[in-house]
Design a protein around this motif. Structure first.
Motif, short mmCIF file in Angstrom:
data_model
loop_
_atom_site.label_atom_id
_atom_site.label_comp_id
_atom_site.label_asym_id
_atom_site.label_seq_id
_atom_site.Cartn_x
_atom_site.Cartn_y
_atom_site.Cartn_z
N GLU A 56 0.83 -1.21 0.00
CA GLU A 56 0.00 0.00 0.00
C GLU A 56 0.87 1.26 0.00
OE1 GLU A 56 -0.30 -2.53 2.03
OE2 GLU A 56 -2.22 -3.42 1.42
N GLU A 57 2.00 1.21 0.70
CA GLU A 57 2.91 2.36 0.73
C GLU A 57 3.54 2.60 -0.63
OE1 GLU A 57 5.27 2.88 4.60
OE2 GLU A 57 4.90 0.72 4.51
N ALA A 60 0.91 4.12 -2.85
CA ALA A 60 0.67 5.52 -2.50
C ALA A 60 1.75 6.43 -3.09
CB ALA A 60 0.61 5.69 -0.99
N GLU A 64 1.12 9.25 -5.98
CA GLU A 64 1.49 10.64 -5.73
C GLU A 64 2.31 11.19 -6.90
OE1 GLU A 64 3.94 13.33 -2.42
OE2 GLU A 64 3.44 11.24 -2.01
#
Length: 199
Positions: A56-57, A60, A64
């Motif tokens: 998930e990181e 993300a 971005e």
């Protein structure tokens, strides 16, 4: 910093190496696929090691980067699919689609072009190297001959890897090999820029 390298660095922290078949459900190598309308599909495949970062990181961070680029571009020029793990191959896979070659080049800070020879000349490219036949050993085409083949397509890249084209490659730089009817590999030992002529 080059965005593709940023993404790759994060992948390496949770995984490790590069290696593809964009059409496969679980690709095993990284690759670039170019369709006839100019859309570019980049598939990044990395072997999984330790999950220092959660998936998930990673997603993300990619989202971005993509959002920032699209805001500057003024449209959805870059689209990132959700990264996923392939338990079968022990890899993490990320697919990013670019509206055309200009966005791929700018997003990744690469020397990258795909189009006709005439368009390449209009863009400012100059052909100063002879290209070798991918099927007939010893057969070449000179820079002068290249500039006369204005309707032929050419792919110009500055990074190694597998490339899947919308036409049949005929001539290329010496560091390029044929790996399929419409696919080539640019060697890790490439120097400078590679050229692939195709119809």
């Amino acid at each position: 910093m080059k965005k593709k390298l940023v993404i790759g660095a994060v992948l390496l922290q949770m995984i490790c190496c590069v290696g593809c078949s964009a059409a496969a459900e679980n690709p095993v190598n990284s690759s670039l696929t170019i369709d006839k309308k100019g859309k570019i599909e980049s598939v990044i495949v990395e072997p999984f090691e330790e999950p220092y970062l959660q998936l998930e990181e990673l997603q993300a961070m990619i989202d971005e980067e993509v959002a920032a680029y699209n805001q500057e571009a003024g449209n959805q020029a870059v689209v990132a699919d959700k990264a996923y793990l392939s338990e079968q191959n022990g890899t993490v896979i990320e697919k990013i689609t670019f509206a055309d070659y200009t966005h791929y080049a700018k997003f990744n800070d690469r020397n990258f072009f795909v189009g006709t020879i005439e368009e390449a000349l209009q863009t400012g490219y100059q052909f100063k190297v002879a290209l070798e036949s991918l099927e007939e050993e010893g057969k070449t085409t000179s820079p002068e001959q290249l500039e006369d083949l204005k309707e032929f397509n050419i792919l110009i890249v500055d990074e190694p890897g597998d490339y899947h084209l919308y036409g049949t490659p005929g001539f290329a730089s010496h560091d390029v090999s044929l790996i399929g009817k419409k696919s080539v590999n640019v060697s890790e030992e490439m120097e400078g820029i590679a050229y692939i002529l195709f119809q």
